[in-house]
Design an enzyme around this catalytic site. Structure first.
Site, mmCIF file in Angstrom:
data_model
loop_
_atom_site.group_PDB
_atom_site.id
_atom_site.type_symbol
_atom_site.label_atom_id
_atom_site.label_comp_id
_atom_site.label_asym_id
_atom_site.label_seq_id
_atom_site.Cartn_x
_atom_site.Cartn_y
_atom_site.Cartn_z
ATOM 1 N N THR A 1 46.015 50.989 41.703
ATOM 2 C CA THR A 1 46.562 50.659 40.385
ATOM 3 C C THR A 1 45.469 50.623 39.320
ATOM 4 O OG1 THR A 1 48.273 49.386 41.504
ATOM 5 C CG2 THR A 1 48.060 49.037 39.147
ATOM 6 N N CYS A 2 44.308 50.109 39.670
ATOM 7 C CA CYS A 2 43.189 50.057 38.717
ATOM 8 C C CYS A 2 42.716 51.472 38.377
ATOM 9 C CB CYS A 2 42.037 49.236 39.292
ATOM 10 S SG CYS A 2 42.475 47.491 39.512
ATOM 11 N N THR A 3 42.736 52.360 39.360
ATOM 12 C CA THR A 3 42.346 53.751 39.127
ATOM 13 C C THR A 3 43.339 54.423 38.181
ATOM 14 O OG1 THR A 3 41.261 53.879 41.284
ATOM 15 C CG2 THR A 3 41.872 55.972 40.248
ATOM 16 N N ALA B 1 42.589 53.027 34.623
ATOM 17 C CA ALA B 1 41.323 53.531 34.073
ATOM 18 C C ALA B 1 41.410 55.022 33.757
ATOM 19 C CB ALA B 1 40.187 53.248 35.058
#
Length: 149
Positions: free
Chosen positions: A43-45, A48
């Site tokens: 999810t962070c990827t 970003a």
């Protein structure tokens, strides 16, 4: 948690290249600081990369970006290099900045309760005054959420 009308907290940290980031030097331009739980997680990827893919649009709107998580400089470097992000990622292993912004909170996943970073985006004006807080960040449309404000 930091809220609309609050001033940008003073902080200093290290980016993915080992360079010092100082909050004072971020003034003068609109600023987006996004906190994410962990580098290189799915999810962070997505979040970003969405910000990276829409970076020119964000830049045209006058924004500079800074991503912050509790990861090490090395993890931030690997994440940054793998996706060639056009903005800095700051390592906050001691959680000094994370705590100043109030995004270290109790979380629940699959019935398990633990402390962690709550994905949150803060937007500041040129003078370092918070103009918006996005608490329900949608990773796939993070840039659109910023631009719609």
């Amino acid at each position: 948690m930091l809220k609309v009308g609050d001033k940008l907290p003073q902080f200093e940290g290290i980016n993915q290249d080992g360079e010092t980031i100082n909050s004072e030097k971020l003034l003068g331009k609109k600023l987006v600081i996004f906190f994410y739980p962990q580098a290189s997680t799915p999810t962070c990827t997505v979040e970003a990369c969405n910000l990276s893919d829409n970076y020119s649009e964000l830049e045209k709107a006058g924004f500079q970006l800074l991503g912050i998580s509790g990861d090490s400089v090395k993890k931030q470097k690997n994440f940054h290099s793998k996706f060639s992000f056009p903005y800095d990622l700051m390592a906050d292993e001691n959680r000094d900045v994370i705590e100043k912004f109030g995004v270290w909170k109790e979380k629940k996943t699959f019935g398990k309760t633990y402390m962690g970073i709550v994905r949150t985006t803060f937007i500041f004006d040129e003078n370092g005054i918070c103009t918006r807080v996005i608490e329900k960040v949608t990773s796939k449309t993070a840039a659109a959420q910023i631009l719609e404000g």
